[in-house]
Write a protein that holds these residues in place. Structure first.
Motif, PDB file in Angstrom:
ATOM      1  N   ILE A   1       0.857  -1.095   0.070  1.00 54.41           N
ATOM      2  CA  ILE A   1       0.041  -0.178  -0.033  1.00 54.41           C
ATOM      3  C   ILE A   1       0.924   1.141   0.009  1.00 54.41           C
ATOM      4  N   SER A   2       2.156   1.145   0.893  1.00 53.57           N
ATOM      5  CA  SER A   2       3.005   2.335   0.877  1.00 53.57           C
ATOM      6  C   SER A   2       3.602   2.556  -0.419  1.00 53.57           C
ATOM      7  N   ALA A   3       3.605   1.692  -0.992  1.00 53.48           N
ATOM      8  CA  ALA A   3       4.390   1.445  -2.586  1.00 53.48           C
ATOM      9  C   ALA A   3       3.509   2.175  -3.442  1.00 53.48           C
ATOM     10  N   ALA A   4       2.415   2.214  -3.374  1.00 52.56           N
ATOM     11  CA  ALA A   4       1.445   2.896  -4.324  1.00 52.56           C
ATOM     12  C   ALA A   4       1.441   4.219  -4.242  1.00 52.56           C
ATOM     13  N   PHE A   5       2.108   4.895  -3.244  1.00 46.73           N
ATOM     14  CA  PHE A   5       2.347   6.370  -3.117  1.00 46.73           C
ATOM     15  C   PHE A   5       3.409   6.597  -4.104  1.00 46.73           C
ATOM     16  N   THR A   6       4.584   5.887  -4.398  1.00 46.11           N
ATOM     17  CA  THR A   6       5.447   5.903  -5.319  1.00 46.11           C
ATOM     18  C   THR A   6       4.917   6.005  -6.795  1.00 46.11           C
TER      19      THR A   6
ATOM     20  N   GLY B   1       1.846   6.756  -7.737  1.00 48.47           N
ATOM     21  CA  GLY B   1       1.195   8.175  -7.697  1.00 48.47           C
ATOM     22  C   GLY B   1       2.058   9.244  -8.146  1.00 48.47           C
ATOM     23  N   ILE B   2       3.401   9.015  -7.573  1.00 49.25           N
ATOM     24  CA  ILE B   2       4.359  10.237  -8.155  1.00 49.25           C
ATOM     25  C   ILE B   2       4.714  10.070  -9.397  1.00 49.25           C
ATOM     26  N   ILE B   3       4.703   8.701  -9.884  1.00 50.98           N
ATOM     27  CA  ILE B   3       5.334   8.503 -11.425  1.00 50.98           C
ATOM     28  C   ILE B   3       3.973   8.896 -12.399  1.00 50.98           C
ATOM     29  N   ALA B   4       2.845   8.549 -11.792  1.00 51.15           N
ATOM     30  CA  ALA B   4       1.626   8.973 -12.703  1.00 51.15           C
ATOM     31  C   ALA B   4       1.364  10.639 -12.954  1.00 51.15           C
ATOM     32  N   HIS B   5       1.867  11.341 -11.707  1.00 52.94           N
ATOM     33  CA  HIS B   5       1.809  12.579 -11.734  1.00 52.94           C
ATOM     34  C   HIS B   5       2.787  13.331 -12.799  1.00 52.94           C
ATOM     35  N   PHE B   6       3.828  12.714 -12.919  1.00 55.37           N
ATOM     36  CA  PHE B   6       4.780  13.253 -14.050  1.00 55.37           C
ATOM     37  C   PHE B   6       4.874  12.173 -15.088  1.00 55.37           C
TER      38      PHE B   6
ATOM     39  N   ASP C   1      12.571   5.792  -1.845  1.00 58.31           N
ATOM     40  CA  ASP C   1      11.857   5.827  -3.357  1.00 58.31           C
ATOM     41  C   ASP C   1      11.184   7.091  -3.517  1.00 58.31           C
ATOM     42  N   ALA C   2      10.275   7.549  -2.505  1.00 54.86           N
ATOM     43  CA  ALA C   2       9.346   8.669  -2.763  1.00 54.86           C
ATOM     44  C   ALA C   2      10.117   9.993  -2.939  1.00 54.86           C
ATOM     45  N   VAL C   3      11.191  10.031  -2.084  1.00 50.91           N
ATOM     46  CA  VAL C   3      12.063  11.304  -2.091  1.00 50.91           C
ATOM     47  C   VAL C   3      13.046  11.164  -3.511  1.00 50.91           C
ATOM     48  N   SER C   4      13.486   9.954  -3.802  1.00 50.64           N
ATOM     49  CA  SER C   4      14.230   9.943  -4.993  1.00 50.64           C
ATOM     50  C   SER C   4      13.336  10.265  -6.123  1.00 50.64           C
TER      51      SER C   4
END
Length: 335
Positions: free
Chosen positions: A178-183, A185-190, A318-321
């Protein structure tokens, strides 16, 4: 009025992690006893256990005065009083203290036994070296399992039912998924930036993996220091400064090698090579700082530092990178 050992155990708030669970009842002797009287008492009652090397000297109220070793009793003349032969304990613990603290004190002072006393210094029990070794082994196993995102298990691996192994793993895997889904979301945003510069996509795994590895290295080092009592919350500024310098050195080497690799072997443009290498450098430094900070903060908040090890740190890094990568790409490549 002196309490019996059973009464002490019954009246002490006991959990599986407290000293009260592992302490044993030692042989107690009065300070007025002579050495030959102490030896005769030992013949009558027997040693408290094969792993015990000391007797406890207490007064009439049960207050701990000192320890006398079996070796000292054998080598000292028979008419000497115990108060002249005994040694004062280097350290003591209370029944409600964490058993890991007892093991750390015994390791630090190289003790064979550690007395357990109450708030008035009355003797309540003794922790032996065998007990301390068992505690350290259990704590190390627990930390390894927590760092691997597993619920600690007491049973040996081959004796654990498949369902128990499954239950120890699945909650963490679900949480991390579930937490990896956040990363994601970042890729989808960009995704527009990725569509404009498709070459950027190929370097995402390398950036995330390198950042996660750096964060794991930093966290494991700090967790070990916390476990051995070498670090505390007050050490945080020094740890940050050290990891900042270490991360900067690692980042410089990794970024330089990666820049040359991209220009020579990957055939990408200089702008992409600079973007990826600069992102790598920033990610490594931030990963080191995150990896060293989370375990210290966890200990400060009363959690096991091992919980903040590889899985959670990797997800955060991962999210920060990714955020760093896309922000730099937007700025440097005009996406």
């Amino acid at each position: 009025m002196k309490k019996t050992f059973d009464e002490i155990c019954e009246n002490t708030p006991v959990t599986e992690d407290t000293v009260a669970v592992i302490m044993r009842q030692p042989v107690v002797l009065p300070p007025s006893f002579r050495v030959n009287e102490a030896i005769e008492r030992l013949r009558q009652v027997g040693p408290a256990g094969a792993e015990m090397n000391h007797c406890c000297v207490v007064d009439g109220d049960g207050v701990l005065l000192g320890l006398v070793s079996l070796r000292a009793l054998l080598l000292t003349r028979g008419n000497a009083r115990l108060e002249a032969v005994m040694d004062h304990p280097f350290a003591t613990v209370r029944p409600e203290d964490d058993r890991e603290l007892a093991a750390q004190l015994m390791e630090e002072y190289d003790l064979l036994e550690l007395p357990v006393v109450d708030g008035d210094n009355r003797l309540e029990g003794m922790v032996t070296a065998d007990d301390a070794m068992t505690v350290l082994q259990q704590e190390s196993t627990e930390d390894m399992e927590m760092m691997a995102a597993m619920t600690p298990s007491e049973a040996p691996y081959l004796e654990s039912p498949v369902v128990r192994v499954f239950l120890s793993r699945i909650p963490w895997l679900l949480l991390l998924m579930i937490s990896a889904a956040f990363t994601g979301g970042i890729i989808a945003h960009f995704e527009d930036a990725l569509a404009a510069q498709v070459a950027l996509t190929a370097f995402i795994p390398m950036l995330m993996d390198t950042g996660g590895n750096c964060g794991s290295q930093s966290s494991v080092t700090v967790i070990r220091g916390l476990s051995l009592g070498e670090l505390s919350f007050s050490s945080w500024p020094r740890v940050l400064w050290k990891e900042l310098r270490t991360g900067a050195l690692c980042a410089s080497v990794l970024a330089a090698v990666n820049y040359l690799r991209l220009l020579v072997f990957s055939g990408v443009g200089q702008g992409v090579a600079v973007t990826v290498s600069l992102t790598l450098a920033v990610t490594v430094v931030l990963a080191d700082l995150i990896g060293c900070s989370l375990p210290i903060l966890a200990r400060r908040l009363g959690f096991d530092p091992a919980v903040m090890a590889s899985p959670f740190i990797t997800t955060l890094v991962d999210a920060v990178s990714l955020l760093t990568y896309f922000r730099l790409a937007s700025w440097l490549l005009g996406l």
